[in-house]
Scaffold this motif. Structure first.
Motif, PDB file in Angstrom:
ATOM      1  N   ARG A   1     -40.421  62.362 -22.077  1.00 23.34           N
ATOM      2  CA  ARG A   1     -41.192  61.260 -21.073  1.00 23.34           C
ATOM      3  C   ARG A   1     -40.598  61.704 -19.448  1.00 23.34           C
ATOM      4  O   ARG A   1     -40.084  62.955 -18.722  1.00 23.34           O
ATOM      5  CB  ARG A   1     -39.675  60.480 -21.243  1.00 23.34           C
ATOM      6  N   THR A   2     -41.895  60.546 -18.689  1.00 23.79           N
ATOM      7  CA  THR A   2     -42.066  60.500 -17.277  1.00 23.79           C
ATOM      8  C   THR A   2     -40.366  59.742 -17.313  1.00 23.79           C
ATOM      9  O   THR A   2     -40.034  59.593 -15.132  1.00 23.79           O
ATOM     10  CB  THR A   2     -42.119  60.257 -17.045  1.00 23.79           C
ATOM     11  N   THR A   3     -39.833  59.261 -17.264  1.00 22.26           N
ATOM     12  CA  THR A   3     -38.649  57.711 -16.538  1.00 22.26           C
ATOM     13  C   THR A   3     -37.140  58.252 -17.820  1.00 22.26           C
ATOM     14  O   THR A   3     -37.446  58.243 -18.819  1.00 22.26           O
ATOM     15  CB  THR A   3     -38.909  56.715 -17.062  1.00 22.26           C
ATOM     16  N   LEU A   4     -35.726  58.101 -16.340  1.00 23.53           N
ATOM     17  CA  LEU A   4     -35.086  58.475 -17.504  1.00 23.53           C
ATOM     18  C   LEU A   4     -33.704  57.811 -16.528  1.00 23.53           C
ATOM     19  O   LEU A   4     -33.828  57.318 -15.609  1.00 23.53           O
ATOM     20  CB  LEU A   4     -34.007  60.012 -17.183  1.00 23.53           C
ATOM     21  N   THR A   5     -32.629  57.597 -17.314  1.00 26.66           N
ATOM     22  CA  THR A   5     -31.753  56.576 -16.714  1.00 26.66           C
ATOM     23  C   THR A   5     -30.415  57.617 -15.876  1.00 26.66           C
ATOM     24  O   THR A   5     -30.060  58.458 -16.679  1.00 26.66           O
ATOM     25  CB  THR A   5     -30.760  55.863 -17.359  1.00 26.66           C
ATOM     26  N   ALA A   6     -29.342  56.920 -14.893  1.00 26.19           N
ATOM     27  CA  ALA A   6     -29.089  58.116 -14.361  1.00 26.19           C
ATOM     28  C   ALA A   6     -27.526  58.101 -15.461  1.00 26.19           C
ATOM     29  O   ALA A   6     -27.081  57.589 -15.680  1.00 26.19           O
ATOM     30  CB  ALA A   6     -28.420  57.458 -12.543  1.00 26.19           C
ATOM     31  N   GLY A   7     -27.164  59.630 -14.973  1.00 26.64           N
ATOM     32  CA  GLY A   7     -26.445  59.703 -15.726  1.00 26.64           C
ATOM     33  C   GLY A   7     -26.657  61.312 -16.694  1.00 26.64           C
ATOM     34  O   GLY A   7     -27.577  62.628 -16.632  1.00 26.64           O
ATOM     35  N   SER A   8     -26.512  61.637 -17.574  1.00 29.02           N
ATOM     36  CA  SER A   8     -25.884  63.022 -18.277  1.00 29.02           C
ATOM     37  C   SER A   8     -27.432  63.275 -19.176  1.00 29.02           C
ATOM     38  O   SER A   8     -27.526  61.843 -19.568  1.00 29.02           O
ATOM     39  CB  SER A   8     -24.911  63.462 -18.972  1.00 29.02           C
TER      40      SER A   8
ATOM     41  N   GLY B   1     -51.055  74.816 -11.708  1.00 23.57           N
ATOM     42  CA  GLY B   1     -51.062  73.021 -12.105  1.00 23.57           C
ATOM     43  C   GLY B   1     -49.795  73.210 -13.426  1.00 23.57           C
ATOM     44  O   GLY B   1     -49.599  72.290 -14.157  1.00 23.57           O
ATOM     45  N   MET B   2     -48.529  74.425 -13.438  1.00 21.98           N
ATOM     46  CA  MET B   2     -47.902  74.094 -14.491  1.00 21.98           C
ATOM     47  C   MET B   2     -46.427  73.210 -13.888  1.00 21.98           C
ATOM     48  O   MET B   2     -45.669  74.197 -13.106  1.00 21.98           O
ATOM     49  CB  MET B   2     -47.238  75.966 -14.899  1.00 21.98           C
ATOM     50  N   HIS B   3     -46.112  72.249 -13.427  1.00 19.03           N
ATOM     51  CA  HIS B   3     -45.915  71.400 -12.758  1.00 19.03           C
ATOM     52  C   HIS B   3     -45.445  69.677 -12.800  1.00 19.03           C
ATOM     53  O   HIS B   3     -46.793  69.342 -13.814  1.00 19.03           O
ATOM     54  CB  HIS B   3     -45.441  71.475 -11.365  1.00 19.03           C
ATOM     55  N   ALA B   4     -44.704  68.788 -12.238  1.00 20.61           N
ATOM     56  CA  ALA B   4     -44.850  67.922 -13.419  1.00 20.61           C
ATOM     57  C   ALA B   4     -43.660  66.748 -12.542  1.00 20.61           C
ATOM     58  O   ALA B   4     -42.921  67.290 -11.663  1.00 20.61           O
ATOM     59  CB  ALA B   4     -43.869  67.205 -14.479  1.00 20.61           C
ATOM     60  N   THR B   5     -43.231  65.497 -13.152  1.00 18.24           N
ATOM     61  CA  THR B   5     -42.998  64.649 -11.665  1.00 18.24           C
ATOM     62  C   THR B   5     -41.810  63.852 -12.508  1.00 18.24           C
ATOM     63  O   THR B   5     -42.155  63.191 -13.821  1.00 18.24           O
ATOM     64  CB  THR B   5     -43.699  63.326 -10.863  1.00 18.24           C
ATOM     65  N   LEU B   6     -40.800  63.790 -12.546  1.00 23.51           N
ATOM     66  CA  LEU B   6     -39.393  62.529 -13.271  1.00 23.51           C
ATOM     67  C   LEU B   6     -38.651  61.631 -12.744  1.00 23.51           C
ATOM     68  O   LEU B   6     -38.449  62.009 -11.047  1.00 23.51           O
ATOM     69  CB  LEU B   6     -38.400  63.370 -14.189  1.00 23.51           C
ATOM     70  N   ARG B   7     -38.746  60.760 -13.023  1.00 20.51           N
ATOM     71  CA  ARG B   7     -38.019  58.982 -12.150  1.00 20.51           C
ATOM     72  C   ARG B   7     -37.095  58.687 -12.582  1.00 20.51           C
ATOM     73  O   ARG B   7     -36.924  59.005 -13.976  1.00 20.51           O
ATOM     74  CB  ARG B   7     -39.325  57.759 -12.066  1.00 20.51           C
TER      75      ARG B   7
END
Length: 219
Positions: free
Chosen positions: A137-144, A210-216
């Motif tokens: 997944r590329t999006t999470l909610t702040a927290g654990s 190329g072994m990298h990714a971005t998360l929001r």
């Protein structure tokens, strides 16, 4: 025939005549008595069928059936009483039923919200057809959050997570995972943008390949 013989015959004749007369008298007397007895019996039967009632003008004979002490009830009398009793009984039964109702009380229940499910993030790496990193997944909610590194390649790989916007804070590292193995770590992420990559450089820089990714992470 001598005089004595004649006297004897005369006495016998007289005796015979006297006995017949006596029999006739007895028969006559018995018949009279039987007739009287028959009359008395008839009178008694007649009296049994009738009873003398004294009236203002004299005495009258009334049939005995008129003085019956018990008479059959009128048709429907018993049934009518039964119906009335039945109605009364029904009313009496209904009253206790209504009075015996027991009020019920309701106890309020306290509901609690279920605990929030812990977030999870999977990062799958593979170098067999080029160095790649794929996030579940590329999006999470702040927290654990539980981050899992899944190595599908033939070489070992690791994972580093760095917040780039706003910048600051120490990076988080996951242990190296051997080929076809996994590693995981529980982290607490605040809102912002994160950069994930493999720090290994053998035989080349995995990140540069190329072994990298971005998360929001949203607030």
């Amino acid at each position: 025939m001598t005089t004595s013989a004649r006297r004897l015959l005369a006495l016998a004749a007289l005796a015979a005549l006297g006995g017949a007369a006596t029999a006739q008298a007895v028969a006559a007397t018995g018949g009279a008595q039987g007739h009287a007895t028959a009359k008395q019996s008839a009178k008694k039967r007649a009296k049994a069928k009738a009873r003398a009632v004294k009236l203002s003008g004299g005495v009258a004979w009334v049939p005995a059936s008129a003085f019956a002490t018990s008479r059959p009830p009128l048709t429907g009398t018993t049934g009518g009483n039964g119906g009335a009793n039945g109605g009364t009984g029904s009313t009496g039964t209904g009253a206790p039923g209504g009075t015996g109702a027991t009020p019920t009380t309701t106890t309020p229940t306290t509901t609690t919200d279920p605990p929030p499910q812990q977030q999870a993030l999977g990062a799958t790496v593979d170098e067999r057809s080029g160095y790649t990193m794929l996030l579940s997944r590329t999006t999470l909610t702040a927290g654990s959050v539980v981050v899992q590194l899944i190595n599908k390649g033939e070489d070992p790989h690791n994972l580093r997570i760095v917040r780039t916007s706003p910048s600051g804070g120490a990076p988080a590292d996951l242990p190296e995972a051997a080929p076809q193995q996994q590693s995981s770590k529980s982290l607490t992420l605040s809102s912002g943008t994160y950069y994930l990559y493999c720090t290994l450089t053998t035989p080349v820089s995995h990140e540069a390949a190329g072994m990298h990714a971005t998360l929001r992470v949203d607030p």
